[in-house]
Design a protein around this motif. Structure first.
Motif, PDB file in Angstrom:
ATOM      1  N   LEU A   1     -14.839 -13.234  31.596  1.00  0.00           N
ATOM      2  CA  LEU A   1     -13.406 -13.273  31.906  1.00  0.00           C
ATOM      3  C   LEU A   1     -12.569 -13.503  30.659  1.00  0.00           C
ATOM      4  O   LEU A   1     -11.463 -12.978  30.533  1.00  0.00           O
ATOM      5  CB  LEU A   1     -13.105 -14.354  32.944  1.00  0.00           C
ATOM      6  N   ALA A   2     -13.108 -14.287  29.723  1.00  0.00           N
ATOM      7  CA  ALA A   2     -12.345 -14.558  28.502  1.00  0.00           C
ATOM      8  C   ALA A   2     -12.133 -13.267  27.715  1.00  0.00           C
ATOM      9  O   ALA A   2     -11.149 -13.126  26.977  1.00  0.00           O
ATOM     10  CB  ALA A   2     -13.084 -15.587  27.648  1.00  0.00           C
ATOM     11  N   ALA A   3     -13.050 -12.311  27.900  1.00  0.00           N
ATOM     12  CA  ALA A   3     -12.967 -11.063  27.134  1.00  0.00           C
ATOM     13  C   ALA A   3     -11.913 -10.122  27.714  1.00  0.00           C
ATOM     14  O   ALA A   3     -11.564  -9.120  27.091  1.00  0.00           O
ATOM     15  CB  ALA A   3     -14.327 -10.379  27.118  1.00  0.00           C
ATOM     16  N   ILE A   4     -11.421 -10.422  28.909  1.00  0.00           N
ATOM     17  CA  ILE A   4     -10.432  -9.536  29.537  1.00  0.00           C
ATOM     18  C   ILE A   4      -9.044 -10.131  29.396  1.00  0.00           C
ATOM     19  O   ILE A   4      -8.759 -11.197  29.929  1.00  0.00           O
ATOM     20  CB  ILE A   4     -10.752  -9.316  31.029  1.00  0.00           C
ATOM     21  N   GLU A   5      -8.200  -9.464  28.625  1.00  0.00           N
ATOM     22  CA  GLU A   5      -6.809  -9.902  28.482  1.00  0.00           C
ATOM     23  C   GLU A   5      -5.924  -8.679  28.677  1.00  0.00           C
ATOM     24  O   GLU A   5      -6.273  -7.582  28.248  1.00  0.00           O
ATOM     25  CB  GLU A   5      -6.573 -10.492  27.086  1.00  0.00           C
ATOM     26  N   PRO A   6      -4.771  -8.866  29.333  1.00  0.00           N
ATOM     27  CA  PRO A   6      -3.862  -7.719  29.473  1.00  0.00           C
ATOM     28  C   PRO A   6      -3.371  -7.265  28.100  1.00  0.00           C
ATOM     29  O   PRO A   6      -3.220  -8.074  27.200  1.00  0.00           O
ATOM     30  CB  PRO A   6      -2.722  -8.283  30.320  1.00  0.00           C
ATOM     31  N   ARG A   7      -3.191  -5.946  27.966  1.00  0.00           N
ATOM     32  CA  ARG A   7      -2.702  -5.425  26.686  1.00  0.00           C
ATOM     33  C   ARG A   7      -1.332  -4.775  26.879  1.00  0.00           C
ATOM     34  O   ARG A   7      -0.986  -4.364  27.972  1.00  0.00           O
ATOM     35  CB  ARG A   7      -3.682  -4.391  26.131  1.00  0.00           C
TER      36      ARG A   7
END
Ligand SMILES: Nc1ncnc2c1ncn2[C@@H]1O[C@H](COP(=O)(O)OP(=O)(O)OP(=O)(O)O)[C@@H](O)[C@H]1O
Ligand SMILES: [Mg+2]
Lengths: 221, 325
Positions: free
Chosen positions: B319-325
């Motif tokens: 989850l930490a690897a998924i960030e909105p761009r």
């Protein structure tokens, strides 16, 4: 404190060296609605992302509703985002959920009671004129309707500030005008709104302030 | 048009009512999430079913081995108790003296029963059992010694039985005392090995379950990347996004444990016939034992625990690897 958005000498340089915003200072008054325009690549989305804490500025200060965003830690970002309504060109709806569930998402995230959720989702859908579509899935709606679902989702939390990045980018002129009228109505109920758009014709037809970006610089109107 | 401060008041009121509802809302959110995660599993039911099946088999193997070892242990215990010492008497000892010795030996606290078998009785039995009657008659004199069958007291430790055998062997009129216990010792050693093996296999397969759950959850997160980005944009906390995945992990573990119980049940049915024959040859004194209530509970807890661990070690990193761009 009368400003809801205040940029003070904000610089944003992306990793890789691209200077997307160069010493931008601007403000949006509480309850104001303004358009953000400029050529493709001018930095409009970057500016929006700084407000949504999707990106952090390289230098300078961004203050939203009295909160200096430099002081919002990574852990506090979710709480901060709950108070800002974000609307995107590509709607970002969840296609495995009904219209109702999509609009309810921000309230579910905040842990609101079921009773309140139903009431407020209905109110938001009523505002965008889609109350009769609540049980449908987004895939069965037109582009304009999908965008209105996105707007309902953004306003269901009654945010202080509404940000819309090219909300009419994929829509024909008539639907675009519809969406803009919807923003006007929302603004009349007190919500501060900033809309990034390419659609100069539409902007010029409406009597709101324009903030113009040119290669990352703010153009003085 | 409401004033700015009026707007603020309304927001504060809403925030207050939200706080009052939050406890109830929290419980309701968890309950909804629990069901929703089950719904997610059922939507991709083939992948879920495969994962659950693999978990079930991985849990069933060590549990089954455990049950087998437990029953064999009891069986071996029973065999230990039916052990007999053969005390071979000197060839020239009179049958009366043999009978006397048998009676004397019964006074030993370690001895339960004794039975004297005279040379003649022994020969008769052997003739009957072997069919070599004519050949033995031709031999003329009886080659067999008198024997006392000594049954040690039940629950006498194997070491004490060994000492008893040695003591009996040293008596004046005794030629030899023997206990064919080697196979029993071997069996005990094998059971010990199996019991250790079931622990090692259990540990290895537990690790396998953790990785299976972790991998399934990782794929699930990958499939929901866009949804997770949207949720983060809407202000969802990491805990909120994590929750349905953790519940999925629990469901995988729980359903996997049920499958394991099912597998064990099927195995018991399949082996039931031969088990029944085995049991009846022990006068029903030896009923086959299953996992038992506590075993079932442990299996379920193990499933839940492993599912949870598999999830936790995956979810945070992914989850930490998924960030909105
Ligand atoms: N994540 C990123 N990494 C590197 N450079 C980026 C990144 N995002 C944007 N840029 C660059 O920064 C500049 C400004 O981009 P931005 O998306 O803000 O423009 P925009 O005004 O929104 O354009 P458009 O109207 O096409 O959406 C562009 O030159 C773009 O290539
Ligand atoms: Mg853009």
């Amino acid at each position: 404190m009368t400003e809801i958005v205040a940029f003070d000498n904000v610089v944003k340089r992306y990793p890789g060296g691209k200077l997307a915003l160069d010493r931008v200072s601007l403000s949006l008054a509480r309850g104001e609605m303004a358009f953000l325009t400029g050529h493709s690549g001018a930095g409009k989305s970057t500016l929006m992302k700084l407000i949504g804490l999707i990106e952090r500025p390289t230098r300078g200060r961004v203050v939203i509703n009295g909160t200096d965003l430099a002081r919002v830690s990574r852990r506090q970002v979710p709480r901060y985002r709950q108070r800002v309504g974000l609307i995107f060109q590509n709607y970002n709806l969840l296609f495995d959920r009904t219209v109702f569930d999509n609009v309810a998402l921000p309230l579910v995230i905040r842990g609101q009671a079921h009773r309140d959720i139903t009431r407020r989702v209905r109110a938001a859908l009523d505002t965008v004129g889609l109350l009769s579509h609540e049980k449908k899935f987004p895939i069965t709606l037109s582009g304009g309707e999908q965008q209105r679902v996105g707007i309902a989702r953004a306003v269901v939390n009654r945010p202080h500030l509404l940000l819309a990045d090219e909300p009419t980018g994929n829509l024909d002129p008539e639907l675009s005008a519809d969406i803009m009228r919807l923003f006007t109505r929302l603004n009349e109920t007190g919500t501060s709104i900033m809309i990034a758009t390419h659609d100069i014709d539409l902007v010029e037809a409406m009597r709101y302030r324009r903030i113009v970006l040119d290669h990352g610089h703010l153009e003085q109107a | 048009m409401p004033t700015a401060s009026g707007q603020r008041d309304m927001r504060t009121r809403l925030a207050d009512s939200a706080a009052a509802d939050s406890a109830k809302g929290w419980a309701a959110a968890h309950a909804r999430c629990l069901l929703e995660s089950l719904g997610r599993l059922s939507r991709r039911w083939i992948a879920s079913a495969l994962t659950i099946l693999v978990i079930g088999i991985a849990l069933a193997l060590p549990s089954g081995l455990f049950v087998v070892v437990k029953n064999m242990d009891r069986l071996a215990g029973q065999w230990h108790q039916s052990v007999q010492i053969s005390v071979y008497l000197d060839n020239d000892l009179a049958p009366e003296a043999g009978q006397q010795l048998a009676d004397d030996l019964r006074d030993d606290k370690r001895v339960d029963k004794t039975q004297f078998v005279s040379a003649e009785q022994g020969l008769d039995e052997f003739k009957k059992a072997s069919g070599f009657g004519a050949a033995l008659d031709a031999l003329g004199n009886n080659p067999l010694p008198g024997v006392i069958q000594v049954t040690p007291r039940a629950n006498l430790a194997p070491a004490a039985v060994g000492e008893l055998v040695a003591a009996l062997g040293q008596r004046d009129t005794v030629a030899k005392a023997s206990l064919d216990q080697a196979w029993l010792r071997r069996l005990t050693a094998i059971l010990d090995l199996l019991s250790r093996a079931s622990w090692v296999i259990g540990l290895l397969l537990s690790a396998a379950v953790v990785f299976i759950v972790g991998n399934t959850i990782r794929l699930d997160i990958e499939n929901r990347r866009q949804e997770i980005e949207v949720m983060k944009l809407l202000g969802a906390s990491d805990a909120f996004i994590r929750r349905p995945f953790l519940y999925s992990g629990l469901w995988y573990g729980l359903l996997g444990a049920f499958v394991a119980l099912l597998v064990l049940g099927v195995c018991r049915l399949a082996l039931g016939g031969s088990l029944a024959t085995l049991v009846s040859s022990y006068d029903g004194a030896l009923a086959i034992q299953g996992l038992g209530a506590s075993g079932v509970l442990w299996l379920i807890l193990a499933g839940l625990g492993l599912g949870w661990v598999g999830c936790v070690i995956t979810v945070n990193r992914e989850l930490a690897a998924i960030e909105p761009r």
